[in-house]
Design a protein around this motif. Structure first.
Motif, PDB file in Angstrom:
ATOM      1  N   THR A   1     -46.008 -41.311 -46.435  1.00 49.18           N
ATOM      2  CA  THR A   1     -45.530 -39.934 -46.612  1.00 49.18           C
ATOM      3  C   THR A   1     -44.378 -39.547 -45.702  1.00 49.18           C
ATOM      4  O   THR A   1     -43.666 -38.575 -45.983  1.00 49.18           O
ATOM      5  N   GLY A   2     -44.225 -40.256 -44.574  1.00 54.76           N
ATOM      6  CA  GLY A   2     -43.196 -39.884 -43.616  1.00 54.76           C
ATOM      7  C   GLY A   2     -43.633 -38.837 -42.619  1.00 54.76           C
ATOM      8  O   GLY A   2     -42.812 -38.355 -41.826  1.00 54.76           O
ATOM      9  N   PHE A   3     -44.934 -38.495 -42.608  1.00 48.25           N
ATOM     10  CA  PHE A   3     -45.432 -37.487 -41.675  1.00 48.25           C
ATOM     11  C   PHE A   3     -46.271 -38.143 -40.577  1.00 48.25           C
ATOM     12  O   PHE A   3     -47.119 -38.987 -40.849  1.00 48.25           O
ATOM     13  N   THR A   4     -46.031 -37.714 -39.341  1.00 49.00           N
ATOM     14  CA  THR A   4     -46.789 -38.197 -38.196  1.00 49.00           C
ATOM     15  C   THR A   4     -48.124 -37.460 -38.125  1.00 49.00           C
ATOM     16  O   THR A   4     -48.323 -36.456 -38.823  1.00 49.00           O
ATOM     17  N   PRO A   5     -49.042 -37.912 -37.261  1.00 49.58           N
ATOM     18  CA  PRO A   5     -50.333 -37.215 -37.138  1.00 49.58           C
ATOM     19  C   PRO A   5     -50.208 -35.750 -36.734  1.00 49.58           C
ATOM     20  O   PRO A   5     -51.079 -34.941 -37.063  1.00 49.58           O
ATOM     21  N   ASP A   6     -49.127 -35.393 -36.006  1.00 45.58           N
ATOM     22  CA  ASP A   6     -48.949 -33.988 -35.624  1.00 45.58           C
ATOM     23  C   ASP A   6     -47.986 -33.261 -36.565  1.00 45.58           C
ATOM     24  O   ASP A   6     -47.413 -32.234 -36.219  1.00 45.58           O
ATOM     25  N   PHE A   7     -47.796 -33.838 -37.756  1.00 47.22           N
ATOM     26  CA  PHE A   7     -47.041 -33.214 -38.845  1.00 47.22           C
ATOM     27  C   PHE A   7     -45.542 -33.098 -38.582  1.00 47.22           C
ATOM     28  O   PHE A   7     -44.852 -32.301 -39.205  1.00 47.22           O
ATOM     29  N   ASP A   8     -45.044 -33.915 -37.656  1.00 40.85           N
ATOM     30  CA  ASP A   8     -43.602 -34.087 -37.556  1.00 40.85           C
ATOM     31  C   ASP A   8     -43.189 -35.016 -38.695  1.00 40.85           C
ATOM     32  O   ASP A   8     -44.039 -35.673 -39.311  1.00 40.85           O
ATOM     33  N   SER A   9     -41.901 -35.074 -38.999  1.00 41.01           N
ATOM     34  CA  SER A   9     -41.465 -35.913 -40.119  1.00 41.01           C
ATOM     35  C   SER A   9     -40.521 -37.007 -39.646  1.00 41.01           C
ATOM     36  O   SER A   9     -39.874 -36.885 -38.599  1.00 41.01           O
ATOM     37  N   VAL A  10     -40.458 -38.058 -40.424  1.00 37.18           N
ATOM     38  CA  VAL A  10     -39.623 -39.207 -40.105  1.00 37.18           C
ATOM     39  C   VAL A  10     -38.155 -38.786 -40.035  1.00 37.18           C
ATOM     40  O   VAL A  10     -37.716 -37.882 -40.744  1.00 37.18           O
ATOM     41  N   GLY A  11     -37.403 -39.442 -39.149  1.00 41.32           N
ATOM     42  CA  GLY A  11     -35.989 -39.108 -39.008  1.00 41.32           C
ATOM     43  C   GLY A  11     -35.154 -40.332 -38.700  1.00 41.32           C
ATOM     44  O   GLY A  11     -35.670 -41.433 -38.483  1.00 41.32           O
ATOM     45  N   GLY A  12     -33.852 -40.150 -38.675  1.00 41.79           N
ATOM     46  CA  GLY A  12     -32.934 -41.220 -38.320  1.00 41.79           C
ATOM     47  C   GLY A  12     -32.973 -42.375 -39.304  1.00 41.79           C
ATOM     48  O   GLY A  12     -33.234 -42.212 -40.499  1.00 41.79           O
ATOM     49  N   ALA A  13     -32.741 -43.575 -38.778  1.00 42.57           N
ATOM     50  CA  ALA A  13     -32.703 -44.769 -39.621  1.00 42.57           C
ATOM     51  C   ALA A  13     -34.054 -45.062 -40.256  1.00 42.57           C
ATOM     52  O   ALA A  13     -34.138 -45.762 -41.268  1.00 42.57           O
ATOM     53  N   MET A  14     -35.122 -44.507 -39.667  1.00 51.57           N
ATOM     54  CA  MET A  14     -36.463 -44.763 -40.189  1.00 51.57           C
ATOM     55  C   MET A  14     -36.693 -44.086 -41.535  1.00 51.57           C
ATOM     56  O   MET A  14     -37.629 -44.443 -42.255  1.00 51.57           O
ATOM     57  N   VAL A  15     -35.840 -43.140 -41.903  1.00 56.38           N
ATOM     58  CA  VAL A  15     -35.988 -42.468 -43.199  1.00 56.38           C
ATOM     59  C   VAL A  15     -35.918 -43.492 -44.330  1.00 56.38           C
ATOM     60  O   VAL A  15     -36.762 -43.507 -45.237  1.00 56.38           O
ATOM     61  N   ASP A  16     -34.915 -44.357 -44.279  1.00 53.72           N
ATOM     62  CA  ASP A  16     -34.777 -45.378 -45.320  1.00 53.72           C
ATOM     63  C   ASP A  16     -35.918 -46.383 -45.263  1.00 53.72           C
ATOM     64  O   ASP A  16     -36.414 -46.837 -46.300  1.00 53.72           O
ATOM     65  N   VAL A  17     -36.333 -46.742 -44.052  1.00 56.82           N
ATOM     66  CA  VAL A  17     -37.429 -47.702 -43.906  1.00 56.82           C
ATOM     67  C   VAL A  17     -38.705 -47.137 -44.525  1.00 56.82           C
ATOM     68  O   VAL A  17     -39.402 -47.815 -45.289  1.00 56.82           O
TER      69      VAL A  17
END
Length: 316
Positions: free
Chosen positions: A263-279
């Protein structure tokens, strides 16, 4: 002065011997017949899984492309590193500008040995140091899937490298130090199947260690700090520690990791960013079993302190 002539002669001879030895040792090495025989006929459906596990679109899609346009593998992304700027090439099915004329053996030699169809070394910005751990049959499957993708004309810009990094032959010596098909993490007998499946995905096609592991001065990954995080290749920011200890994923459960990859969400409901978005976008294409296996592996590997300097605190 006779002794000086002898000394000069000895130096010249030793220099010549060293040059010949270096030339021989740095020669490109291709796959043997036994390995090539394991490529198999290739299955495009299985190859799609390997395509997304390997994150091919992250580097080879046109920068900024979205949706189906990401499958037009025209290349062009600039990867800035301390050694120069590398530009991933067109790997679409265009026979002139891409790899449409490649055989499955060509692809296997590129991914497992870092050798081009013309017999030259590829630079390890192409992560064959990780792909070398892949099963040959998976390369055959990937080849079959790539054949289903569109041909796109147009060559990407070339690399921009200064001396001595522009001498490809020297990569052969780098390979002697860093190119191996052995796993980065050796587990004792009896590890659960998901952990071993995750090891294959992370260490091989997923090539996670290429960004998440610190590198030495020659650009090789430090296996004793595997996945401990690193300064980003371009020199700005860091790539996080994803080992199981403090500073890494100590507070994350396997379910947290698998959910993040989906989903791209961390356990504290932050979201994926940077180069990790494509990953993460690629990881979302995998099966739940694959994502669970990756999570199991990351929680099973040794914990390491952060592999990058602590951030300096700024005054209020």
């Amino acid at each position: 002065m006779a002794w000086l002539k002898k000394l000069v002669g000895a130096v010249v001879i030793l220099g010549g011997v060293g040059a010949v030895a270096g030339w021989v040792l740095s020669a490109p090495v291709t796959l043997d017949r036994e390995t090539l025989a394991k490529l198999g006929p290739g299955d495009a459906a299985r190859g799609k899984r390997i395509f997304y596990a390997g994150g091919c679109t992250s580097c080879h899609a046109k920068p900024g492309s979205q949706g189906d346009a990401r499958l037009q593998l025209v290349g062009g992304l600039e990867l800035k590193t301390p050694f120069g700027t590398f530009v991933p090439p067109n790997i679409s099915q265009d026979p002139r500008d891409g790899i449409g004329a490649w055989s499955v053996e060509d692809l296997a030699n590129a991914m497992l040995k870092g050798v081009s169809p013309s017999g030259e070394h590829f630079y390890p910005a192409f992560p064959y140091a990780s792909y070398a751990r892949m099963n040959p049959a998976d390369i055959g499957d990937l080849y079959a899937f790539l054949k289903t993708l569109p041909a796109v004309a147009g060559k990407a810009a070339g690399n921009s490298l200064g001396f001595p990094f522009n001498i490809r032959r020297g990569i052969g010596l780098w390979k002697l130090l860093y190119l191996s098909d052995q796993p980065a993490v050796a587990f004792p007998e009896g590890k659960p199947d998901p952990v071993m499946a995750g090891r294959y995905l992370v260490e091989g096609p997923g090539h996670c260690g290429e960004c998440h592991t610190p590198r030495d001065l020659a650009g090789g990954t430090k296996k004793n700090e595997w996945l401990a995080g690193a300064v980003a290749a371009e020199g700005n920011g860091v790539v996080p520690n994803i080992t199981s200890g403090e500073g890494g994923l100590a507070e994350w459960s396997e379910a947290d990791i698998a959910n993040y990859l989906e989903t791209g969400f961390t356990p504290d409901f932050d979201s994926v960013g940077g180069a990790m978005v494509d990953v993460q976008r690629n990881m979302a294409e995998l099966t739940p079993q694959d994502r669970a296996a990756i999570a199991a592996y990351l929680k099973a590997i040794p914990a390491h302190p952060n592999g990058y300097p602590a951030r300096k605190k700024t005054a209020n």
